[in-house]
Design an enzyme around this catalytic site. Structure first.
Site, mmCIF file in Angstrom:
data_model
loop_
_atom_site.group_PDB
_atom_site.id
_atom_site.type_symbol
_atom_site.label_atom_id
_atom_site.label_comp_id
_atom_site.label_asym_id
_atom_site.label_seq_id
_atom_site.Cartn_x
_atom_site.Cartn_y
_atom_site.Cartn_z
ATOM 1 N N LEU A 122 54.661 13.772 30.158
ATOM 2 C CA LEU A 122 53.676 14.545 30.595
ATOM 3 C C LEU A 122 53.118 13.937 31.960
ATOM 4 O O LEU A 122 52.406 13.116 31.825
ATOM 5 C CB LEU A 122 52.608 14.933 29.720
ATOM 6 C CG LEU A 122 51.330 15.612 30.351
ATOM 7 C CD1 LEU A 122 52.022 17.176 30.591
ATOM 8 C CD2 LEU A 122 50.090 15.768 29.423
ATOM 9 N N HIS A 175 56.834 7.298 35.865
ATOM 10 C CA HIS A 175 56.078 8.070 34.816
ATOM 11 C C HIS A 175 56.992 8.919 34.125
ATOM 12 O O HIS A 175 58.107 9.381 34.439
ATOM 13 C CB HIS A 175 55.073 9.238 35.592
ATOM 14 C CG HIS A 175 53.964 9.616 34.662
ATOM 15 N ND1 HIS A 175 52.648 9.549 35.398
ATOM 16 C CD2 HIS A 175 53.901 9.939 33.562
ATOM 17 C CE1 HIS A 175 51.663 10.073 34.371
ATOM 18 N NE2 HIS A 175 52.496 10.187 33.336
ATOM 19 N N LEU A 227 53.898 6.329 29.855
ATOM 20 C CA LEU A 227 54.561 7.009 28.973
ATOM 21 C C LEU A 227 53.549 7.908 28.419
ATOM 22 O O LEU A 227 52.881 7.387 27.493
ATOM 23 C CB LEU A 227 55.243 6.033 27.869
ATOM 24 C CG LEU A 227 56.128 6.704 26.896
ATOM 25 C CD1 LEU A 227 57.393 7.272 27.459
ATOM 26 C CD2 LEU A 227 56.449 5.817 26.047
ATOM 27 N N GLU A 228 53.327 9.373 28.819
ATOM 28 C CA GLU A 228 52.223 10.005 28.475
ATOM 29 C C GLU A 228 52.497 11.145 27.561
ATOM 30 O O GLU A 228 53.578 12.103 27.887
ATOM 31 C CB GLU A 228 51.576 10.639 29.790
ATOM 32 C CG GLU A 228 50.350 11.226 29.468
ATOM 33 C CD GLU A 228 49.465 11.728 30.915
ATOM 34 O OE1 GLU A 228 48.631 12.253 30.759
ATOM 35 O OE2 GLU A 228 50.007 11.089 31.909
ATOM 36 N N VAL A 229 51.708 11.272 26.486
ATOM 37 C CA VAL A 229 51.959 12.315 25.664
ATOM 38 C C VAL A 229 53.524 12.690 25.105
ATOM 39 O O VAL A 229 53.811 13.710 25.231
ATOM 40 C CB VAL A 229 51.370 13.708 26.162
ATOM 41 C CG1 VAL A 229 51.048 14.422 24.897
ATOM 42 C CG2 VAL A 229 50.026 13.388 26.647
#
Length: 274
Positions: A128, A125, A168-170
């Protein structure tokens, strides 16, 4: 679980990235959602370990399934939080036996490396990370140069230890593009712009029945919220009517019971009492 199946393998997902193909991904929590995703041709599903069982695997059809390994206090496996590398290995091997294809793990590098060293496809991850939220708050990560550089270093480390992909978050779109284009990791973008390798959304956002805050990257394709609310109210009304019948002695009625002939009942009483 059969050893042979038609769903993609890790190498197939990697080839899709290499060819620049669009990859669709959904987070699902029920067999109905998984089956709908499979029927729609969605490539990848994310299913938390607590929801993943043989029924979910069958419902997911030919979708590539990422199983979420609960992190620390965010969940448990066999009644206890995952804490050590051995805990994570046991959980991953358990879900592999059911038919998982890859395993989300946001634990430390050494634990992620242990999984990778045991030939388990690991999804890390970047950006975010909900389980690290005390460090960042609920916000985009990587808008400042030093923070973006930290994301790149994190990406390099995940690649180094053998991680296969990463949520791949925000993350700002140009930062996400750089990470996707300069790393072998398959970048599963959620709020990371059009250049991530996959576009990943929650079913509750796609279908409009989420109760939580709607994120910027969320898009409602069908608003099922009102219909589900109507169905829930109808369900409550049916349950109330059932309870009223039970309370009033009108259920079960004669048509709901199995009769027995008088002679058979008399023979039973004679035998039971004699």
């Amino acid at each position: 679980m059969g050893l042979y199946h038609n769903r993609p393998h890790v190498q197939d997902i990697r080839r899709m990235k290499a060819r620049g193909e669009k990859i669709s991904m959904l987070f699902v929590t029920t067999p109905d959602e998984a089956a709908a995703a499979a029927a729609a041709g969605i490539h990848m599903l994310s299913i938390e370990g607590r929801f993943f069982d043989a029924t979910m695997r069958e419902a997911a059809g030919d979708c590539f399934v990422q199983v979420g390994l609960p992190y620390g206090g965010w969940g448990s496996f066999n009644g206890r939080p995952l804490a050590t590398a051995e805990d994570y290995l046991r959980a991953a091997f358990h879900y592999a036996g059911i038919g998982g294809d890859a395993y989300y793990c946001a634990a430390s590098y050494d634990i992620q490396k242990t999984l990778a060293d045991n030939h388990i496809p690991v999804v890390g991850h970047i950006g975010l990370i909900p389980s690290y939220i005390s460090w960042t708050g609920w916000r985009a990560v990587g808008k400042a140069a030093d923070e973006a550089l930290a994301l790149w270093r994190h990406t390099q480390k995940l690649e180094e230890i053998g991680v296969f992909a990463a949520e791949l978050e925000v993350v700002p779109d140009r930062i996400a593009a750089f990470l996707a284009q300069n790393s072998s990791l398959v970048m599963l973008g959620m709020g990371a712009g059009p250049h991530a390798d996959a576009q990943y959304l929650f079913t509750e956002d796609v279908c409009g029945y989420g109760l939580n805050h709607k994120p910027r990257h969320g898009k409602v394709y069908r608003n099922l919220g009102p219909e589900l609310a109507r169905l829930q109210e109808a369900r409550i009304e049916a349950f109330r009517a059932f309870k009223a019948d039970v309370d009033g002695g009108t259920y079960p009625a004669p048509e709901h019971v199995v009769p027995v002939k008088d002679e058979e009942y008399e023979a039973f009483l004679k035998a039971a009492q004699g």
